[in-house]
Design a protein around this motif. Structure first.
Motif, mmCIF file in Angstrom:
data_model
loop_
_atom_site.group_PDB
_atom_site.id
_atom_site.type_symbol
_atom_site.label_atom_id
_atom_site.label_comp_id
_atom_site.label_asym_id
_atom_site.label_seq_id
_atom_site.Cartn_x
_atom_site.Cartn_y
_atom_site.Cartn_z
ATOM 1 N N ALA A 1 51.697 27.741 67.754
ATOM 2 C CA ALA A 1 52.832 27.863 66.847
ATOM 3 C C ALA A 1 53.260 26.496 66.336
ATOM 4 N N ALA A 2 53.784 26.467 65.102
ATOM 5 C CA ALA A 2 54.219 25.209 64.481
ATOM 6 C C ALA A 2 55.672 25.310 64.080
ATOM 7 N N SER A 3 56.385 24.202 64.177
ATOM 8 C CA SER A 3 57.774 24.152 63.734
ATOM 9 C C SER A 3 57.824 23.939 62.223
ATOM 10 N N ALA A 4 58.971 24.226 61.633
ATOM 11 C CA ALA A 4 59.141 24.022 60.195
ATOM 12 C C ALA A 4 58.942 22.560 59.824
ATOM 13 N N THR A 5 59.409 21.658 60.681
ATOM 14 C CA THR A 5 59.250 20.223 60.424
ATOM 15 C C THR A 5 57.775 19.830 60.416
ATOM 16 N N LEU B 1 55.176 21.791 59.827
ATOM 17 C CA LEU B 1 54.520 22.396 58.671
ATOM 18 C C LEU B 1 54.818 21.615 57.400
ATOM 19 N N ASN B 2 56.060 21.190 57.249
ATOM 20 C CA ASN B 2 56.438 20.423 56.070
ATOM 21 C C ASN B 2 55.687 19.102 56.010
ATOM 22 N N GLU B 3 55.566 18.420 57.152
ATOM 23 C CA GLU B 3 54.865 17.134 57.205
ATOM 24 C C GLU B 3 53.387 17.314 56.865
ATOM 25 N N VAL B 4 52.793 18.369 57.412
ATOM 26 C CA VAL B 4 51.373 18.621 57.193
ATOM 27 C C VAL B 4 51.095 18.938 55.723
ATOM 28 N N VAL B 5 51.892 19.806 55.141
ATOM 29 C CA VAL B 5 51.686 20.199 53.740
ATOM 30 C C VAL B 5 51.885 19.005 52.817
#
Length: 320
Positions: free
Chosen positions: A218-222, A224-228
Protein backbone atom coordinates in the motif's frame (compact mmCIF):
# COMPACT_ATOMS: atom_id res chain seq x y z
CA UNK A 1 22.81 -14.16 -10.68
CA UNK A 2 20.64 -16.96 -12.06
CA UNK A 3 19.26 -14.62 -14.73
CA UNK A 4 22.75 -13.52 -15.74
CA UNK A 5 23.91 -17.13 -15.98
CA UNK A 6 20.87 -17.94 -18.12
CA UNK A 7 21.71 -15.14 -20.55
CA UNK A 8 25.36 -16.20 -20.68
CA UNK A 9 24.36 -19.82 -21.33
CA UNK A 10 21.98 -18.76 -24.10
CA UNK A 11 24.68 -16.65 -25.76
CA UNK A 12 27.19 -19.53 -25.47
CA UNK A 13 24.79 -22.08 -26.98
CA UNK A 14 23.99 -19.80 -29.90
CA UNK A 15 27.68 -19.09 -30.44
CA UNK A 16 28.57 -22.80 -30.52
CA UNK A 17 25.71 -23.50 -32.95
CA UNK A 18 26.63 -20.67 -35.32
CA UNK A 19 26.51 -23.11 -38.25
CA UNK A 20 22.74 -23.68 -37.97
CA UNK A 21 20.52 -22.23 -40.70
CA UNK A 22 19.15 -18.85 -39.64
CA UNK A 23 15.49 -19.98 -39.21
CA UNK A 24 16.54 -22.87 -36.92
CA UNK A 25 18.83 -20.59 -34.94
CA UNK A 26 15.99 -18.08 -34.45
CA UNK A 27 13.66 -20.86 -33.24
CA UNK A 28 16.33 -22.07 -30.83
CA UNK A 29 16.89 -18.57 -29.44
CA UNK A 30 13.15 -18.11 -28.88
CA UNK A 31 13.04 -21.52 -27.11
CA UNK A 32 15.95 -20.55 -24.86
CA UNK A 33 14.39 -17.19 -24.05
CA UNK A 34 11.10 -18.92 -23.27
CA UNK A 35 12.85 -21.25 -20.84
CA UNK A 36 14.38 -18.24 -19.06
CA UNK A 37 10.98 -16.54 -18.92
CA UNK A 38 9.34 -19.59 -17.34
CA UNK A 39 12.00 -19.79 -14.65
CA UNK A 40 11.51 -16.13 -13.76
CA UNK A 41 7.73 -16.47 -13.89
CA UNK A 42 7.81 -19.26 -11.32
CA UNK A 43 9.88 -17.11 -8.94
CA UNK A 44 8.03 -13.81 -9.43
CA UNK A 45 5.78 -12.24 -6.81
CA UNK A 46 3.95 -10.32 -9.53
CA UNK A 47 4.03 -10.19 -13.35
CA UNK A 48 3.41 -7.11 -15.51
CA UNK A 49 2.38 -8.25 -19.00
CA UNK A 50 2.07 -5.88 -21.94
CA UNK A 51 2.61 -5.61 -25.64
CA UNK A 52 5.65 -3.46 -26.38
CA UNK A 53 5.11 0.33 -26.26
CA UNK A 54 2.02 0.13 -24.04
CA UNK A 55 3.45 2.30 -21.25
CA UNK A 56 5.55 -0.33 -19.51
CA UNK A 57 8.61 1.88 -19.08
CA UNK A 58 6.52 4.62 -17.47
CA UNK A 59 4.98 2.11 -15.07
CA UNK A 60 8.40 0.59 -14.38
CA UNK A 61 9.80 4.03 -13.50
CA UNK A 62 6.86 4.78 -11.18
CA UNK A 63 7.11 1.44 -9.38
CA UNK A 64 10.89 1.78 -9.12
CA UNK A 65 10.57 5.30 -7.74
CA UNK A 66 7.97 4.17 -5.19
CA UNK A 67 10.30 1.51 -3.79
CA UNK A 68 13.23 3.94 -3.87
CA UNK A 69 11.23 6.42 -1.77
CA UNK A 70 9.79 3.73 0.49
CA UNK A 71 13.11 2.04 1.22
CA UNK A 72 15.59 4.90 0.78
CA UNK A 73 17.29 3.55 -2.35
CA UNK A 74 19.17 5.54 -5.05
CA UNK A 75 17.19 6.63 -8.10
CA UNK A 76 19.55 5.31 -10.80
CA UNK A 77 18.34 1.70 -11.07
CA UNK A 78 15.06 0.51 -12.54
CA UNK A 79 13.36 -2.70 -11.43
CA UNK A 80 14.94 -5.57 -13.33
CA UNK A 81 12.98 -8.45 -11.82
CA UNK A 82 14.77 -9.11 -8.49
CA UNK A 83 17.57 -6.53 -8.39
CA UNK A 84 15.72 -4.28 -5.92
CA UNK A 85 14.48 -7.31 -3.98
CA UNK A 86 18.12 -8.23 -3.36
CA UNK A 87 18.70 -4.78 -1.85
CA UNK A 88 15.64 -5.12 0.38
CA UNK A 89 13.60 -8.36 0.68
CA UNK A 90 10.48 -6.29 1.40
CA UNK A 91 10.47 -5.24 -2.27
CA UNK A 92 8.62 -7.82 -4.39
CA UNK A 93 10.16 -9.58 -7.37
CA UNK A 94 8.30 -8.05 -10.31
CA UNK A 95 8.66 -9.65 -13.74
CA UNK A 96 8.03 -7.36 -16.73
CA UNK A 97 7.31 -9.35 -19.87
CA UNK A 98 5.89 -8.86 -23.37
CA UNK A 99 4.86 -12.54 -23.34
CA UNK A 100 6.88 -13.06 -26.52
CA UNK A 101 8.74 -16.30 -25.97
CA UNK A 102 7.07 -18.40 -23.29
CA UNK A 103 4.95 -20.29 -25.81
CA UNK A 104 8.07 -21.20 -27.79
CA UNK A 105 9.27 -23.20 -24.77
CA UNK A 106 6.02 -24.53 -23.28
CA UNK A 107 4.20 -25.07 -26.57
CA UNK A 108 1.07 -23.42 -25.15
CA UNK A 109 0.18 -21.14 -28.02
CA UNK A 110 -3.54 -20.61 -27.47
CA UNK A 111 -3.85 -20.36 -23.68
CA UNK A 112 -2.28 -18.52 -20.73
CA UNK A 113 -2.34 -21.35 -18.21
CA UNK A 114 1.35 -20.77 -17.46
CA UNK A 115 0.18 -17.61 -15.68
CA UNK A 116 -2.70 -19.28 -13.82
CA UNK A 117 -0.98 -19.22 -10.42
CA UNK A 118 0.64 -15.80 -10.83
CA UNK A 119 -0.48 -12.34 -9.77
CA UNK A 120 -0.79 -10.61 -13.17
CA UNK A 121 -1.08 -6.93 -14.09
CA UNK A 122 -2.15 -6.74 -17.74
CA UNK A 123 -1.21 -3.31 -19.10
CA UNK A 124 -3.01 -2.36 -22.32
CA UNK A 125 -3.15 0.68 -24.59
CA UNK A 126 -5.13 1.62 -27.69
CA UNK A 127 -3.59 -0.69 -30.33
CA UNK A 128 -3.22 2.08 -32.92
CA UNK A 129 -1.15 4.18 -30.52
CA UNK A 130 0.91 1.07 -29.76
CA UNK A 131 1.45 0.34 -33.46
CA UNK A 132 2.64 3.88 -34.21
CA UNK A 133 5.01 3.83 -31.24
CA UNK A 134 6.29 0.42 -32.34
CA UNK A 135 7.11 1.89 -35.75
CA UNK A 136 9.42 4.48 -34.22
CA UNK A 137 10.89 1.85 -31.89
CA UNK A 138 11.63 -0.33 -34.94
CA UNK A 139 12.99 2.57 -36.98
CA UNK A 140 15.21 4.23 -34.36
CA UNK A 141 15.89 1.90 -31.41
CA UNK A 142 15.37 -1.79 -32.18
CA UNK A 143 18.46 -3.89 -32.71
CA UNK A 144 18.69 -5.75 -36.06
CA UNK A 145 18.80 -9.13 -34.30
CA UNK A 146 15.63 -8.31 -32.34
CA UNK A 147 13.86 -7.35 -35.57
CA UNK A 148 14.63 -10.76 -37.04
CA UNK A 149 13.75 -12.59 -33.83
CA UNK A 150 10.25 -11.06 -33.67
CA UNK A 151 9.45 -10.94 -37.39
CA UNK A 152 9.60 -7.18 -37.88
CA UNK A 153 10.66 -5.69 -41.22
CA UNK A 154 14.39 -6.25 -41.73
CA UNK A 155 16.92 -3.68 -40.65
CA UNK A 156 17.22 -0.84 -43.16
CA UNK A 157 13.94 -1.65 -44.93
CA UNK A 158 11.90 1.25 -46.30
CA UNK A 159 8.39 0.88 -44.85
CA UNK A 160 5.86 3.69 -44.53
CA UNK A 161 4.16 4.29 -41.20
CA UNK A 162 0.75 3.21 -42.51
CA UNK A 163 2.12 0.04 -44.13
CA UNK A 164 3.93 -0.86 -40.90
CA UNK A 165 0.79 -0.28 -38.83
CA UNK A 166 -1.32 -2.47 -41.11
CA UNK A 167 1.36 -5.15 -41.52
CA UNK A 168 0.24 -8.59 -40.31
CA UNK A 169 3.34 -9.48 -38.31
CA UNK A 170 4.29 -6.10 -36.83
CA UNK A 171 1.27 -3.82 -36.63
CA UNK A 172 -2.37 -3.78 -35.63
CA UNK A 173 -3.20 -7.42 -36.48
CA UNK A 174 -0.38 -8.68 -34.24
CA UNK A 175 -1.28 -6.33 -31.39
CA UNK A 176 -4.98 -7.16 -31.60
CA UNK A 177 -4.24 -10.91 -31.62
CA UNK A 178 -2.14 -10.42 -28.47
CA UNK A 179 -4.90 -8.52 -26.67
CA UNK A 180 -7.63 -10.92 -27.80
CA UNK A 181 -5.67 -13.91 -26.49
CA UNK A 182 -5.46 -12.29 -23.07
CA UNK A 183 -9.13 -11.32 -23.14
CA UNK A 184 -10.05 -14.94 -23.84
CA UNK A 185 -7.86 -16.13 -20.95
CA UNK A 186 -9.21 -13.70 -18.34
CA UNK A 187 -11.81 -16.08 -16.83
CA UNK A 188 -9.09 -18.68 -16.20
CA UNK A 189 -6.77 -16.34 -14.26
CA UNK A 190 -7.54 -16.09 -10.57
CA UNK A 191 -5.48 -12.97 -9.83
CA UNK A 192 -5.60 -10.46 -12.67
CA UNK A 193 -5.68 -6.67 -12.79
CA UNK A 194 -6.33 -5.00 -16.16
CA UNK A 195 -4.82 -1.52 -16.37
CA UNK A 196 -5.34 0.82 -19.30
CA UNK A 197 -2.59 3.25 -20.22
CA UNK A 198 -5.26 5.87 -20.86
CA UNK A 199 -6.50 5.55 -17.28
CA UNK A 200 -2.95 5.88 -15.96
CA UNK A 201 -2.67 9.15 -17.89
CA UNK A 202 -6.03 10.45 -16.72
CA UNK A 203 -5.72 9.39 -13.07
CA UNK A 204 -2.08 8.46 -12.36
CA UNK A 205 -2.15 8.55 -8.54
CA UNK A 206 -5.37 6.56 -8.33
CA UNK A 207 -4.28 3.98 -10.90
CA UNK A 208 -0.81 3.55 -9.43
CA UNK A 209 -2.34 3.19 -5.97
CA UNK A 210 -4.60 0.41 -7.27
CA UNK A 211 -1.62 -1.39 -8.83
CA UNK A 212 0.47 -1.16 -5.66
CA UNK A 213 -2.42 -2.42 -3.53
CA UNK A 214 -2.82 -5.34 -5.94
CA UNK A 215 0.92 -6.06 -5.77
CA UNK A 216 0.63 -6.07 -1.99
CA UNK A 217 2.35 -2.81 -0.98
CA UNK A 218 0.00 0.00 0.00
CA UNK A 219 1.09 3.59 -0.71
CA UNK A 220 0.26 6.84 1.04
CA UNK A 221 -1.11 9.84 -0.83
CA UNK A 222 2.18 11.66 -0.23
CA UNK A 223 4.21 8.80 -1.73
CA UNK A 224 1.93 8.56 -4.75
CA UNK A 225 2.14 12.29 -5.38
CA UNK A 226 5.96 12.24 -5.18
CA UNK A 227 6.20 9.26 -7.52
CA UNK A 228 3.83 10.69 -10.14
CA UNK A 229 5.65 14.03 -10.07
CA UNK A 230 8.99 12.25 -10.57
CA UNK A 231 7.58 10.28 -13.52
CA UNK A 232 6.08 13.26 -15.34
CA UNK A 233 6.72 13.13 -19.10
CA UNK A 234 9.03 16.16 -19.12
CA UNK A 235 11.06 14.86 -16.20
CA UNK A 236 11.38 11.37 -17.67
CA UNK A 237 12.55 12.90 -20.94
CA UNK A 238 15.16 14.88 -19.02
CA UNK A 239 16.25 11.82 -17.03
CA UNK A 240 16.61 9.82 -20.22
CA UNK A 241 18.65 12.59 -21.88
CA UNK A 242 20.97 12.70 -18.85
CA UNK A 243 21.27 8.89 -18.83
CA UNK A 244 20.19 8.71 -15.19
CA UNK A 245 19.13 5.08 -15.67
CA UNK A 246 22.41 3.98 -17.27
CA UNK A 247 22.55 0.96 -14.95
CA UNK A 248 19.58 -0.48 -16.87
CA UNK A 249 21.53 -0.71 -20.13
CA UNK A 250 19.91 0.77 -23.24
CA UNK A 251 16.38 0.63 -21.86
CA UNK A 252 16.24 4.33 -21.01
CA UNK A 253 18.84 5.89 -23.32
CA UNK A 254 18.00 7.85 -26.50
CA UNK A 255 19.25 6.46 -29.78
CA UNK A 256 20.11 10.00 -30.90
CA UNK A 257 19.77 12.89 -28.48
CA UNK A 258 19.06 15.29 -31.35
CA UNK A 259 16.14 13.18 -32.67
CA UNK A 260 12.99 13.21 -30.47
CA UNK A 261 11.68 10.09 -32.22
CA UNK A 262 14.68 8.07 -31.01
CA UNK A 263 13.84 8.54 -27.32
CA UNK A 264 12.25 5.76 -25.31
CA UNK A 265 9.95 8.46 -23.90
CA UNK A 266 8.71 9.84 -27.22
CA UNK A 267 5.26 11.47 -27.03
CA UNK A 268 3.08 9.77 -24.40
CA UNK A 269 -0.04 11.20 -26.04
CA UNK A 270 -3.40 9.45 -25.76
CA UNK A 271 -4.89 9.10 -29.24
CA UNK A 272 -1.75 10.52 -30.82
CA UNK A 273 -2.08 8.15 -33.77
CA UNK A 274 -4.85 10.37 -35.11
CA UNK A 275 -2.25 13.03 -35.94
CA UNK A 276 -0.27 10.74 -38.24
CA UNK A 277 -2.69 9.56 -40.92
CA UNK A 278 -5.10 10.78 -43.58
CA UNK A 279 -8.86 10.54 -43.02
CA UNK A 280 -9.02 7.48 -45.28
CA UNK A 281 -6.18 5.74 -43.43
CA UNK A 282 -7.78 6.55 -40.07
CA UNK A 283 -11.05 5.05 -41.26
CA UNK A 284 -9.26 1.79 -42.12
CA UNK A 285 -7.43 1.73 -38.79
CA UNK A 286 -10.54 2.43 -36.71
CA UNK A 287 -12.58 -0.13 -38.66
CA UNK A 288 -9.96 -2.82 -38.05
CA UNK A 289 -9.87 -2.10 -34.32
CA UNK A 290 -13.66 -1.92 -33.97
CA UNK A 291 -14.20 -5.04 -36.05
CA UNK A 292 -11.60 -7.37 -34.57
CA UNK A 293 -10.55 -6.28 -31.05
CA UNK A 294 -12.37 -7.75 -28.06
CA UNK A 295 -14.73 -4.97 -26.89
CA UNK A 296 -14.06 -5.60 -23.20
CA UNK A 297 -11.01 -3.35 -23.41
CA UNK A 298 -13.17 -0.39 -24.42
CA UNK A 299 -11.27 0.44 -27.61
CA UNK A 300 -14.06 -0.45 -30.05
CA UNK A 301 -14.49 3.22 -30.92
CA UNK A 302 -11.97 5.91 -31.91
CA UNK A 303 -9.41 6.82 -29.24
CA UNK A 304 -10.31 9.76 -27.05
CA UNK A 305 -13.62 8.36 -25.89
CA UNK A 306 -14.46 8.16 -22.19
CA UNK A 307 -12.05 6.13 -20.09
CA UNK A 308 -14.97 4.76 -18.06
CA UNK A 309 -15.34 1.55 -20.06
CA UNK A 310 -16.15 -2.07 -19.54
CA UNK A 311 -12.42 -2.75 -19.37
CA UNK A 312 -12.08 -0.22 -16.57
CA UNK A 313 -14.85 -1.93 -14.67
CA UNK A 314 -13.25 -5.32 -15.26
CA UNK A 315 -9.96 -3.99 -13.94
CA UNK A 316 -11.55 -3.35 -10.58
CA UNK A 317 -13.04 -6.82 -10.21
CA UNK A 318 -10.59 -9.13 -11.92
CA UNK A 319 -7.91 -8.70 -9.30
CA UNK A 320 -10.16 -8.69 -6.27
Amino acid sequence: MRDAMGRILRALVLLLLFFLPKPRKLRLERWLRGREDLRRLRRADCVVVSFGKSGRTWLRVMLSRFFQVKHDLPEGALIGFENLHRKNPAIPKILFTHDNYLKDYTGKVSDKSDYAHSKVVLLVRHPADVAVSQYFQWKHRMRPAKKALNDYPPHGAEVSLFDFVMRESSGLPKIIDFMNAWAKAMPELSSLLVVRYEDMRARPEETLGTILEFVGTAASATELNEVVEFARFDNMKKLESKRVFWLSGGRMVPGDRSDPNSYKVRRAKVGGYRDDFSAEELAQIDALVAGTLDPSFGYDRPSGASAQTAAGAAAGTAGS
